[in-house]
Design a protein around this motif. Sequence first.
Motif, PDB file in Angstrom:
ATOM      1  N   ILE A  75       5.746 -11.891 -17.594  1.00  0.00           N
ATOM      2  CA  ILE A  75       4.998 -12.599 -16.387  1.00  0.00           C
ATOM      3  C   ILE A  75       5.842 -12.319 -15.122  1.00  0.00           C
ATOM      4  N   ASN A  76       5.435 -11.416 -14.269  1.00  0.00           N
ATOM      5  CA  ASN A  76       5.917 -11.250 -12.721  1.00  0.00           C
ATOM      6  C   ASN A  76       5.573 -12.052 -11.689  1.00  0.00           C
ATOM      7  N   SER A  77       6.297 -13.020 -11.228  1.00  0.00           N
ATOM      8  CA  SER A  77       5.739 -14.101 -10.463  1.00  0.00           C
ATOM      9  C   SER A  77       5.533 -13.197  -9.043  1.00  0.00           C
ATOM     10  N   ARG A  78       6.092 -11.929  -8.885  1.00  0.00           N
ATOM     11  CA  ARG A  78       5.920 -11.299  -7.596  1.00  0.00           C
ATOM     12  C   ARG A  78       4.804 -10.117  -7.598  1.00  0.00           C
ATOM     13  N   ALA A  79       3.935 -10.325  -8.604  1.00  0.00           N
ATOM     14  CA  ALA A  79       3.015  -9.162  -8.430  1.00  0.00           C
ATOM     15  C   ALA A  79       1.693  -9.874  -9.438  1.00  0.00           C
ATOM     16  N   MET A  80       0.380  -9.190  -8.735  1.00  0.00           N
ATOM     17  CA  MET A  80      -0.755  -9.578  -9.418  1.00  0.00           C
ATOM     18  C   MET A  80      -1.612  -8.308  -9.544  1.00  0.00           C
ATOM     19  N   THR A  81      -2.701  -8.310 -10.377  1.00  0.00           N
ATOM     20  CA  THR A  81      -3.537  -7.265 -10.275  1.00  0.00           C
ATOM     21  C   THR A  81      -4.323  -7.218  -9.220  1.00  0.00           C
ATOM     22  N   TYR A  82      -4.201  -5.987  -8.774  1.00  0.00           N
ATOM     23  CA  TYR A  82      -5.350  -5.823  -7.475  1.00  0.00           C
ATOM     24  C   TYR A  82      -6.407  -5.006  -7.772  1.00  0.00           C
ATOM     25  N   GLY A  83      -6.618  -4.565  -8.947  1.00  0.00           N
ATOM     26  CA  GLY A  83      -7.800  -3.896  -9.493  1.00  0.00           C
ATOM     27  C   GLY A  83      -7.530  -2.413 -10.511  1.00  0.00           C
ATOM     28  N   ARG A 113      -2.971  -3.789   4.961  1.00  0.00           N
ATOM     29  CA  ARG A 113      -3.002  -4.665   5.892  1.00  0.00           C
ATOM     30  C   ARG A 113      -2.273  -5.737   5.531  1.00  0.00           C
ATOM     31  N   ARG A 114      -1.403  -5.804   4.510  1.00  0.00           N
ATOM     32  CA  ARG A 114      -0.397  -6.951   4.207  1.00  0.00           C
ATOM     33  C   ARG A 114       0.990  -6.294   4.429  1.00  0.00           C
ATOM     34  N   PRO A 115       1.691  -6.509   5.285  1.00  0.00           N
ATOM     35  CA  PRO A 115       3.010  -6.021   5.593  1.00  0.00           C
ATOM     36  C   PRO A 115       4.236  -6.588   4.489  1.00  0.00           C
ATOM     37  N   GLY A 116       3.903  -7.666   4.042  1.00  0.00           N
ATOM     38  CA  GLY A 116       4.722  -8.032   2.939  1.00  0.00           C
ATOM     39  C   GLY A 116       4.621  -7.694   1.457  1.00  0.00           C
ATOM     40  N   TYR A 117       3.848  -6.656   1.392  1.00  0.00           N
ATOM     41  CA  TYR A 117       3.174  -6.108   0.098  1.00  0.00           C
ATOM     42  C   TYR A 117       3.319  -4.901   0.003  1.00  0.00           C
ATOM     43  N   GLY A 118       3.188  -4.435  -1.145  1.00  0.00           N
ATOM     44  CA  GLY A 118       2.948  -2.967  -1.535  1.00  0.00           C
ATOM     45  C   GLY A 118       2.216  -2.838  -2.770  1.00  0.00           C
ATOM     46  N   VAL A 119       1.463  -1.520  -3.097  1.00  0.00           N
ATOM     47  CA  VAL A 119       0.646  -1.584  -3.971  1.00  0.00           C
ATOM     48  C   VAL A 119       1.408  -0.554  -5.083  1.00  0.00           C
ATOM     49  N   VAL A 120       1.414  -0.918  -6.476  1.00  0.00           N
ATOM     50  CA  VAL A 120       2.232  -0.130  -7.388  1.00  0.00           C
ATOM     51  C   VAL A 120       0.881   0.327  -8.351  1.00  0.00           C
ATOM     52  N   THR A 121       1.095   1.543  -8.499  1.00  0.00           N
ATOM     53  CA  THR A 121      -0.016   2.258  -9.541  1.00  0.00           C
ATOM     54  C   THR A 121       0.519   2.663 -10.867  1.00  0.00           C
ATOM     55  N   GLU A 122       0.031   1.763 -11.910  1.00  0.00           N
ATOM     56  CA  GLU A 122       0.347   1.981 -13.275  1.00  0.00           C
ATOM     57  C   GLU A 122      -0.853   3.103 -13.866  1.00  0.00           C
ATOM     58  N   GLN A 123      -0.551   4.108 -14.395  1.00  0.00           N
ATOM     59  CA  GLN A 123      -1.443   4.906 -14.937  1.00  0.00           C
ATOM     60  C   GLN A 123      -1.281   4.710 -16.546  1.00  0.00           C
ATOM     61  N   GLN A 138      -6.105   3.659 -14.014  1.00  0.00           N
ATOM     62  CA  GLN A 138      -5.287   3.442 -13.018  1.00  0.00           C
ATOM     63  C   GLN A 138      -5.159   1.813 -12.833  1.00  0.00           C
ATOM     64  N   HIS A 139      -4.153   1.104 -13.012  1.00  0.00           N
ATOM     65  CA  HIS A 139      -3.950  -0.331 -12.797  1.00  0.00           C
ATOM     66  C   HIS A 139      -3.093  -0.578 -11.516  1.00  0.00           C
ATOM     67  N   LEU A 140      -3.788  -1.128 -10.611  1.00  0.00           N
ATOM     68  CA  LEU A 140      -3.160  -1.238  -9.173  1.00  0.00           C
ATOM     69  C   LEU A 140      -2.601  -2.736  -9.023  1.00  0.00           C
ATOM     70  N   LEU A 141      -1.271  -2.830  -8.828  1.00  0.00           N
ATOM     71  CA  LEU A 141      -0.614  -3.988  -8.800  1.00  0.00           C
ATOM     72  C   LEU A 141      -0.545  -4.401  -7.079  1.00  0.00           C
ATOM     73  N   LEU A 142      -0.756  -5.450  -6.698  1.00  0.00           N
ATOM     74  CA  LEU A 142      -0.377  -5.837  -5.484  1.00  0.00           C
ATOM     75  C   LEU A 142       1.085  -6.691  -5.671  1.00  0.00           C
ATOM     76  N   VAL A 143       2.060  -6.076  -5.156  1.00  0.00           N
ATOM     77  CA  VAL A 143       3.713  -6.616  -5.201  1.00  0.00           C
ATOM     78  C   VAL A 143       4.372  -7.036  -4.041  1.00  0.00           C
ATOM     79  N   GLU A 144       4.878  -8.199  -4.265  1.00  0.00           N
ATOM     80  CA  GLU A 144       5.521  -8.607  -2.957  1.00  0.00           C
ATOM     81  C   GLU A 144       6.861  -7.616  -2.653  1.00  0.00           C
ATOM     82  N   LYS A 145       7.012  -7.599  -1.428  1.00  0.00           N
ATOM     83  CA  LYS A 145       8.226  -7.134  -0.987  1.00  0.00           C
ATOM     84  C   LYS A 145       9.352  -8.035  -0.818  1.00  0.00           C
TER      85      LYS A 145
END
Length: 154
Positions: A75-83, A113-123, A138-145
């Motif tokens: 459980i990563n408290s700094r990331a969530m599923t983006y789609g 649009r969210r400067p404090g976040y990046g998108v990580v793509t997991e295949q 492709q699982h997209l994660l919204l991850v805090e920087k």
Amino acid sequence: MFIEKYFEDFIVDESRTTIGRTITESDIVIHAGQTGDFYPHHMDAEWCKTQPFGQRIAHGTLTFAIAVGMTAGEINSRAMTYGYEKLRFPAPVFIGDTLRVCVHISEKKDHPRRPGYGVVTEQLEVVNQRNECVMATQHLLLVEKRQPENVNSV
């Protein structure tokens, strides 16, 4: 287990593979009940004998749900599923098939649009016991920087 994995901590080309999970008739019956999808492709063994695969097949949504669950170990408290994008089922899943999920970090980029976040793509590639691909997405994660420290603080 809880972890704190920031955007900067993800490494492109990093991979991992889950342990196996065998699909049972109970999985299919329960999923049909939960979703209302009682199509004969999943439920009617005799009718399926007359079809190209010759046997019942698991729901695509069941395969997807199980595969995603198999990847959720930490459980990563700094990331969530983006789609999810580009979901495909190139081969059927049958009762008795054992699935594994191969997770490959394929891309990292800044969120537009969210400067404090990046998108990580997991295949995600789901394979059966014969190493045949039965699902890919492709699982997209919204991850805090990590926030830069305030250099002006005393």
